[in-house]
Design a protein around this motif. Structure first.
Motif: not given
Length: 1783
Positions: A1632, A1667, A1670, A1756
């Motif tokens: 990440t 995911t 995100e 990001s």
């Protein structure tokens, strides 16, 4: 010209025409119906078009009347229970599953309820009444379906149906109703179907079905019979219908099936026309093809298999019918002169006629034939094109063969008319049968038939004409009509003699090795041969040649080469010889009948016997027949003896080839004949041994052959050239074998055969020296066996020993020959007599063993020594005389000397191995191997050995102590194995000298346990002494401390010489002047002193026996001393230690501390539970008055002993003081001392304060730390404070220091309810102490340290009391910090106490506002001094535990003091602490470094924003990268646990640098990290090894862990997988925080297996979580604020992990789609563009590339979409909306 009335055509032509006409007239298929031809008219296309199409009426098909279900026909559906109706309805379903379920439900739900034992009588009566009520109609429902169910293709349905039928019939109350229904209710057809199905099911092809149906059928038949007649008189109403069903099932099973399962109505015929090229063809009616059952149901039974199943049942039923039921005989057909009264025909006569009419049918007997077309039915026109009933159906053929014995046994008279058909069918089927199982089943019926009807051979082939009959016709060859005109005599005569087809097939059967079943078939051959008539097998040379050629063809063609070749060969040989004896007997009988004299048949018999023996001999000899030589010889002997009983000349003729072939192969002596010669000798020997005693002629023939061989061998040895050892070996081997095999013959006349004796004595020297050992020894033993007297045997033996021991014989040859001679055998060797035998040779062997460790010599010597006094032993049924009491090789005195020298060598070799780390000598192994056979044999040489006890002691030490030495010495391991064997043998000898061995072994073990030079740890010795087999040998109880541990006097001696240092911080209160440094101590290889080894053994013993400390209370103090030494070693390894040396392993010390703590806690917890309520008062009174305590428990003994030792020895050292304090602390910890009990101990403290001040201080310190507040302790504190206030400065370093120590020791615990001192007294005390400090007197350095600790206890009391005492306290803090140093361990105690005071002041200031102001005035100076100490760089690597404690306390204090340690210096100082060995220090350092890294990031971000030229790109700290480069992956799980946090914390700190920074700085850090190459070389390998992603085990599963968060302060040190979870969290952080670097490594990975493993691991555990996070960020308020635009919208598709971004302009949309791959972020995010609305293509692609780059680099998605939105909004900013431009 043909005869009048006859056709001119030949017989064959007439038969062919008749067959064709019969076939044409009886075709099964319906002919194709042709329409009448159309009228002729105009031809051409027009005519065809105009021709009217005739209409044909197609009548509808009349449907077949269905069989009505009795449920509907009788209205039973409304009368029965609903659930029963449902079950009965299922019986009519088509599928087998429904039928099976219905049958099971009827059985379990209804019938079984009436049979259950648990059912009440009322329930049973109710059920039976219900059955009786509904039975008349229910039986119709049941029997309506029974034939279909009983003959169903599904085995499960048949099984369930038969079980239900048997259960219904098994209820006696229902049987009358069932019988009435069968005989009175239903019709004949239904009765035939029901009873026929029942009967045939009793003989079903499935064994389980038949086993269930047969008892019920027998019971039914018995119930139908008359009571006095039994089963044999079956009812006439049942047998005919059953027989009718059986016949129909045999001949036409399809008819039976269709009657039970009527087919569906057929569709009407279809008119078909076909036109081609303008020509019309006749119109025809075409029948539609029937629907194949295999198309509708792939599991449906095939028609051939169904027919075979029907026939199997019918054949079994027919067999039962003919065997069990007594049918009447047919009436005589002879006409009587007198007219008798006509008798009514018996009802069963018609049944019998029908059955035998069927037996006359050739097609019926096709059940026996395995081929496609039975040859005996080919002449029948109606079946010429049909396959036989037994074709491809072994089960049918088996059942048909089972019928034959019944017919032969019970219906012999009736079979005369059937014999022609049966003979042809049986003989033409038997010899061509292809199935092994059928062949096995047919042999017995075949033999029964052939014995009963030998003429069947002639009847089987009616056309056969023997050679001696010329052109005469066989009487059975004529047609049954008697028309002689059917045979063309001229044609038959032209053919000449024919061959019997059945006999020809029989010969083919022999050629194929009985068709593939030789073991079962060959015993049948003789019986079959005996039934063959002479017309078929005449006694001629040609006929016999054909027979034997066929018999031997199976051998030559390898037709009998099966897995079990021995059984097959035995069966063949037996059959061959039996047939030969039979044929020779027939020839001999023929000779006597014909009286032909000596020639003719007599010569034929001799030639036949000689030829078959020679052929068999050659086959066995060459290996064509695989049979053991002994078995072959026995068979030949039996055969020859039987021939001799026929005629004496025959046995001589048969034996002649054996003897001649044997001598021929021996005399030729070629490589090819040598192996044959050996086999010939074995067979001939077995032949001779099996001969009866009265066969003198045959034995003489064998003896003559043996004598010839011996003479030939003797001559060959005499003429042998020197050096030709191979030829000599062959001859000697042959002689040995001859002597062994023919020993009984040779012993009878050995004196008459001088050639043999001369050959033996003349050639023995050469044989022993030059030939192979096996050959030499075999020749010697064979030669010894032929003499029964001792003279020649000892003469030959002495000559052999002389050759072996001479120098002319090579050593290798001598060793090999002796090894062979020393093997166990039945024959006894002669004695060496008065000679020395092999004494010199034995001496050389012993020297080779002791000097060189020659294992070959040791093995040989050991075996020879056993010979000295070994007695005969019995093994199984044979008496194996290894060596008698006679001295075969050496005298007994020589053996004694050898054994004593070998034992002394072992005794001298073992002790050095216990104390040295050198490898064991090779001579030890060889010596042990020499002695081992003596122990195994329980030799008297061992029992009479002088140093036997010492030898056994050393052997036990080697077997049980040295075996635990893990140093990789292979030689030692081998020695241990031999020693273990010797020890077991010694135990089996009843352990001679057991007491001496026990005493010597325990002394050796105890000395090894203490000796620091020993190669083994003392705990290992304890483990060795716990071996059960060892304790059993020594007769010692298990876990006996007196046995395992050294004597208690040894402990006391070692304890008195040990002392402890002055290290523990609580012990710093004691007077340092009594400190005594231990003297010089010697440590072993394990880092322990002699005392340490003994104490470690004691602790190990406690693991085995937890009561050892209870039995020996004094050892508790010894273990506490060991604990103190371990604590000292941890705190300061550099200080001298009485127990542990510098090389001891830390893990071993830590485990010792845990074991000691467990042992002491166990003992004290057990002891405290048994003390009296006033125990503390009694023990204190006893200690005060120095009298024994009334309670003599373990606790009293330990306290009294340690107290008295402490008071008497406190001026000589701290050892006993520390032990006593630990004992008292354990008492206080486990006993929960009350205030009253504490008063007693404080009272004791007051009483001994002057005599034993250090012991008194220990008591005060222990009671105060136990939290036991009492009035006497409070008064003691005030007294001490008062006394201390009155001491002037000049006595401060003497009396004042002693009182100050005691006062500090009495301080209460911080969380206790006790009050240290009243506030006013505390102020007065500090004022007095200020005077000490302010005076000019030189105070002891310890006073500053004690004052700080005193102030830590008084600070809470003085919090609200203002005054100069606070300045005094602050000055003490600052001065102590300045005077201390982390490089001076003498100041550690003072510095740690000062840090405690700082922590106390910080806590007080945070809760008190007024005091906080006072503290802030001095805080800066104190904290500056603290920061100097914290950031002080150590001069060397500190390994002191005391330093670790100090460092940890510094870090704890520094938690809230970040401003004082901020900057690069603080970061650089704390960063190395991440690699510290203490996990607590690592975590504290990490907690301090995280905010320091954040402050550094803030500065770097500002600098990067200001630096527009980017002259200095942002970089990570260089020191951090150096640390990362030095971290290598863990080798295994143990290494992972050892290194622990040092692997992960630097990387976690590195990833923390990437948090909350600008993109510019993040990119700079990323470039720096990638350039250094640390991700692929350090980070990823650490993760892979920690999570075991590379195998071979499964990767670490993380389903139960939330790895996205990890709280280091909550790290559980007891969790074994804690670091695997931390590694998973690090992997998550890497994915990440630095996804680009991780992705770059993954894409460059070359190892496909590793890449696949990582991809699967990531996609399973991390991708969904990342995911989801995100995508969830897109819904956060911060993202909503970023995307706040009415024209911009986002759609999140969580299920498919996709995001769609839409930008709307003037009702026109631009969109992009962002998709996450399955193993994100190891692979890039996919970005796809939609409509671009007038934006140039290159710009649009650049925007998409930017979105993908930002999303993949930083991870990001919010930033990426915000960038896309920004690009679009800037592009259209200021432009007029125009949809045309956007398109």
């Amino acid at each position: 010209m043909p005869k009048p009335g006859k056709s001119s055509a030949s017989s064959g032509t007439r038969k062919k025409h008749a067959k064709r006409a019969a076939t044409k007239g009886q075709e099964d298929d319906e002919p194709v119906e042709q329409l009448p031809p159309e009228p002729r008219g105009k031809k051409g296309k027009k005519a065809d078009k105009k021709a009217p199409r005739p209409k044909v009426y197609i009548p509808p098909v009349k449907p077949v009347a269905p069989r009505r279900d009795p449920l509907d026909a009788h209205g039973l559906a409304s009368q029965l229970p609903a659930d029963l109706v449902v079950v009965l309805r299922l019986l009519g379903k088509k599928d087998a599953v429904s039928k099976g379920k219905a049958l099971d439900e009827l059985q379990a739900g209804w019938v079984e309820k009436a049979k259950q034992e648990s059912a009440t009588e009322e329930d049973i009566q109710s059920l039976l009444t219900t059955f009786e009520t509904m039975l008349p109609v229910d039986l119709q429902c049941q029997f309506h379906h029974y034939p279909v169910l009983a003959l169903h293709s599904s085995r499960r349905v048949r099984l369930a149906a038969t079980q239900l039928q048997a259960s219904l019939w098994g209820i006696p109350r229902l049987q009358p109703t069932l019988r009435f229904y069968l005989h009175e209710t239903i019709g004949t057809i239904e009765m035939e179907q029901i009873l026929g199905a029942w009967c045939t099911t009793a003989f079903d092809v499935d064994r389980m079905v038949s086993m269930r149906a047969k008892p019920s059928w027998d019971s039914f038949i018995k119930s139908q019979s008359a009571p006095s007649e039994g089963v044999s008189s079956a009812p006439t109403s049942c047998i005919p219908v059953v027989a009718s069903f059986i016949q129909l099932a045999l001949i036409a099973p399809n008819t039976v099936h269709q009657s039970l399962n009527p087919p569906a109505p057929e569709a009407p015929a279809i008119i078909s026309r076909s036109q081609k090229s303008g020509k019309s063809t006749p119109r025809t009616f075409t029948k539609p093809a029937p629907k194949s059952t295999t198309e509708s149901d792939p599991d449906e039974e095939k028609e051939a298999d169904r027919n075979a199943r029907y026939r199997v049942g019918a054949l079994g039923a027919l067999t039962w019918l003919l065997d069990t039921v007594q049918l009447p005989e047919l009436p005589s057909t002879v006409e009587s002169d007198t007219e008798a009264e006509p008798q009514p025909p018996h009802p069963l006569l018609g049944v019998l006629d029908n059955i035998f009419d069927m037996l006359h049918d050739p097609l019926f007997w096709s059940c026996l034939y395995a081929g496609t077309r039975p040859p005996w039915v080919e002449a029948e026109a109606n079946v010429a094109q049909r396959a036989g009933f037994g074709t491809a159906q072994p089960a049918v053929r088996k059942s048909a063969w089972a019928l034959i014995p019944v017919l032969v046994r019970k219906w012999e008279a009736k079979l005369q008319s059937c014999l022609p058909v049966m003979s042809a069918a049986i003989l033409r089927s038997a010899w061509v049968e292809s199935d092994h199982g059928v062949r096995i089943a047919m042999f017995e019926p075949l033999l029964i038939f052939l014995k009963a009807y030998p003429s069947s051979w002639m009847l089987a082939d009616p056309t056969y004409r023997p050679a001696n009959q010329g052109t005469e016709r066989h009487p059975k060859a004529a047609d049954s009509s008697g028309d002689e005109s059917e045979v063309d005599e001229d044609h038959q005569a032209s053919l000449g003699p024919q061959v019997n087809i059945a006999y020809t097939e029989f010969l083919d059967f022999l050629k194929l090795g009985c068709g593939g079943s030789p073991v079962q078939g060959y015993p049948v051959i003789l019986v079959a041969l005996s039934t063959i008539p002479e017309e078929i097998l005449p006694l001629t040379k040609d006929a016999l040649y054909n027979f034997y050629s066929s018999l031997w063809a199976a051998v030559d063609g390898r037709a009998i080469s099966t897995l079990d070749k021995s059984m097959t060969a035995t069966a063949f040989i037996s059959s061959l010889f039996e047939c030969t004896v039979y044929l020779v007997g027939r020839i001999q009988r023929g000779q006597q009948t014909n009286d032909t004299g000596e020639g003719g048949l007599a010569d034929l018999a001799r030639d036949l016997a000689r030829q078959q023996v020679a052929e068999a001999w050659d086959a066995v000899e060459s290996g064509r027949i695989v049979i053991k030589e002994e078995d072959a010889g026995i068979r030949l002997s039996q055969f020859v003896v039987r021939l001799g009983k026929v005629h004496v000349d025959l046995s001589k003729a048969a034996a002649e080839p054996m003897c001649s072939e044997t001598f021929r192969h021996i005399s030729e002596s070629t490589e090819q004949t040598q192996a044959l010669a050996w086999k010939d000798v074995d067979i001939l020997a077995a032949f001779a041994a099996a001969l009866p005693s009265d066969e003198v002629a045959l034995k003489n023939a064998v003896k003559e052959t043996v004598d010839s061989v011996i003479k030939w061998s003797s001559g060959r040895l005499k003429t042998q050239e020197p050096g030709s050892d191979s030829a000599s070996t062959d001859v000697v081997d042959l002689l040995s074998r001859i002597i062994q095999k023919f020993g009984p013959i040779l012993k009878q006349d050995v004196s008459e055969n001088p050639d043999l004796e001369t050959t033996i004595f003349s050639s023995i020297d050469h044989v022993m020296r030059a030939l192979r050992p096996n050959t030499s020894v075999d020749f010697l033993l064979s030669s010894l066996s032929i003499w029964t007297g001792a003279e020649k045997r000892e003469r030959l033996w002495g000559q052999v020993l002389g050759v072996i021991g001479s120098s002319e014989c090579p050593k290798q040859q001598s060793n090999a020959v002796l090894s062979k001679l020393l093997e166990p055998r039945k024959e006894a060797l002669p004695s060496c007599g008065g000679s020395s035998g092999l004494s010199g040779f034995v001496e050389s062997l012993l020297q080779s063993v002791l000097a060189n460790g020659d294992t070959e010599s040791s093995t040989l010597l050991g075996k020879m020594l056993v010979t000295s006094s070994m007695e005969a032993r019995s093994f199984s049924r044979l008496t194996v005389i290894d060596f008698m009491s006679l001295e075969h090789f050496i005298p007994l005195s020589v053996a004694h000397v050898c054994v004593e020298r070998a034992a002394s060598s072992v005794i001298e070799a073992i002790p050095p191995l216990l104390h040295q780390d050198a490898p064991s000598p090779a001579s030890l192994r060889a010596t042990l191997q020499t002695l081992s056979p003596l122990f195994t044999a329980k030799s008297p040489l061992i029992k009479g050995l002088g140093p036997l006890a010492d030898l056994v002691v050393t052997v036990l030490a080697l077997a049980y102590i040295l075996r635990l030495a893990e140093d990789g010495d292979d030689m030692l391991d081998e020695c241990v194995g031999v020693a273990k064997s010797i020890s077991k043998s010694w135990a089996q000898m009843s352990c001679p000298e057991q007491s001496r061995v026990r005493e010597g072994f325990l002394n050796l073990a105890h000395s090894t346990m203490q000796d620091v030079r020993a190669r083994l740890e003392s705990t290992t010795v304890v483990d060795a002494l716990s071996a059960p087999d060892l304790l059993e040998m020594l007769q010692v109880a298990m876990f006996d401390a007196d046995v395992v541990l050294p004597p208690i006097a040894t402990f006391e001696r070692l304890h008195s010489n040990a002392d402890l240092g002055y290290i523990d911080i609580p012990l710093a209160l004691f007077d340092p002047t009594i400190k005594q440094t231990p003297g010089p101590v010697t440590y072993g290889r394990d880092g322990l002193s002699e005392y340490g080894r003994v104490l470690a053994a004691l602790l190990e013993m406690f693991k085995w026996d937890r009561q050892v400390l209870s039995r020996y209370p004094e050892m508790i103090g010894y273990l506490l001393l060991l604990e103190c030494a371990a604590e000292d070693l941890t705190l300061d390894p550099e200080e001298p230690n009485a127990i542990f040396g510098p090389t001891v392993e830390k893990t071993f010390v830590a485990s010792l501390e845990e074991d000691i703590s467990m042992a002491i806690t166990y003992v004290f917890s057990s002891a405290v539970t048994s003390i009296s309520p006033n125990w503390h008062q009694q023990i204190c009174s006893s200690l005060k008055t120095n009298v024994p305590a009334p309670d003599d428990g373990i606790l009293s003994q330990v306290v009294c002993k340690t107290f008295r030792a402490a008071t008497s020895m406190e001026t000589k050292g701290l050892r006993d003081l520390r032990i006593f304090r630990k004992v008292l602390a354990q008492v206080a910890k486990t006993g929960d001392i009350t205030a009253t009990e504490a008063d007693q101990w404080i009272l004791l403290c007051d009483s001994i304060r002057k005599q034993a001040p250090q012991t008194s201080l220990s008591i005060t310190l222990t009671i105060a730390q136990a939290g036991a507040e009492c009035a006497r302790l409070d008064r003691l504190r005030n007294e001490l404070a008062s006394t201390l206030s009155g001491i002037p400065p000049h006595r401060a370093s003497t009396e004042g220091l002693r009182v100050l120590r005691h006062l500090v020791a009495s301080a209460p615990l911080p969380d206790s309810e006790g009050v240290y001192l009243p506030p006013q007294r505390a102020v007065f005390l500090l004022q007095a102490l200020q005077k000490w400090v302010a005076s000019d007197e030189e105070l002891d350095e310890e006073i500053d340290s004690l004052l700080v600790q005193l102030c830590s206890g008084l600070a809470p009391i003085l919090l609200t009391v203002p005054g100069s005492h606070w300045d005094f306290i602050f000055d003490l803090m600052e001065s102590n910090l300045e005077a201390s140093s982390i490089n001076d361990k003498a100041t550690y105690v003072c510095l740690m106490r000062t840090l405690n005071l700082i922590s106390t002041v910080e806590d007080l200031a945070s809760n008190n506002k007024s005091f906080r102001a006072t503290w802030q005035e001095r805080r800066t100076g104190v904290m500056d001094a603290f920061a100097e100490r914290l950031l002080e760089k150590p001069e060397k690597a500190q390994i002191l535990g005391l330093y670790q404690q100090l460092l940890l306390q510094l870090l704890i204090v520094a938690r809230g003091l970040q401003p004082f340690i901020a900057g690069d210096k603080g970061f650089a100082t704390l960063l190395p602490l991440l690699l510290n060995s203490s996990s607590k220090i690592q975590l504290e350092a990490y907690q301090l470094l995280v905010p320091l890294s954040a402050s550094r990031n803030e500065r770097i971000v500002v600098e990067a924003a200001v630096d527009s030229d980017q002259s200095t790109p942002p970089e990570l700290p260089g020191q951090l990268l150096e640390i990362l480069g030095d971290i290598s992956p863990a080798d295994d799980d143990e290494d992972l646990l050892d290194r622990g946090l040092a692997l992960f914390l630097p990387w976690l700190l590195t990833l923390d640098f990437f948090e909350d920074i600008s993109i510019k700085v993040k990119n700079g850090y990323m470039d720096h990290l990638i350039t250094a190459g640390l991700v692929e070389t350090r980070l990823i390998p650490i993760i892979i090894s920690s999570l075991d992603l590379k195998g071979p085990n499964k990767p670490f599963p993380i389903e139960m862990w939330a790895v996205d968060e990890f709280y280091l302060d909550m790290l559980d040190s007891s969790l074994p997988t804690r670091f695997q979870v931390l590694a998973a969290h690090l992997f998550y952080r890497a994915l990440t925080v630095i996804p680009a670097a991780t992705r770059s490594w993954f894409q460059d990975l070359k190892d496909r297996r590793l890449a696949e493993a990582i991809s699967q691991y990531t996609s399973r555990w991390f991708t969904p979580m990342i995911t989801e996070q995100e995508l969830s960020r897109l819904k956060e308020p911060s993202a909503a604020e970023e995307f706040s635009d009415e024209n911009f919208s986002i759609k999140v598709h969580t299920g498919v992990r996709e995001v769609s971004a839409i930008y709307t302009i003037d009702d026109q949309q631009m969109n992009i789609r962002v998709a996450f791959p399955a193993d994100y972020p190891l692979r890039n995010i996919n970005v796809e563009g939609g409509q671009q609305l007038g934006i140039p293509s290159n710009k649009w692609k650049a925007w998409l590339l930017n979105v993908q780059m930002v999303a993949n680099q930083t991870g990001s998605l919010v930033d990426a979409l915000a960038l896309w939105k920004k690009n679009i909004s800037l592009h259209f900013e200021g432009q007029v909306e125009c949809a045309i431009c956007y398109s």
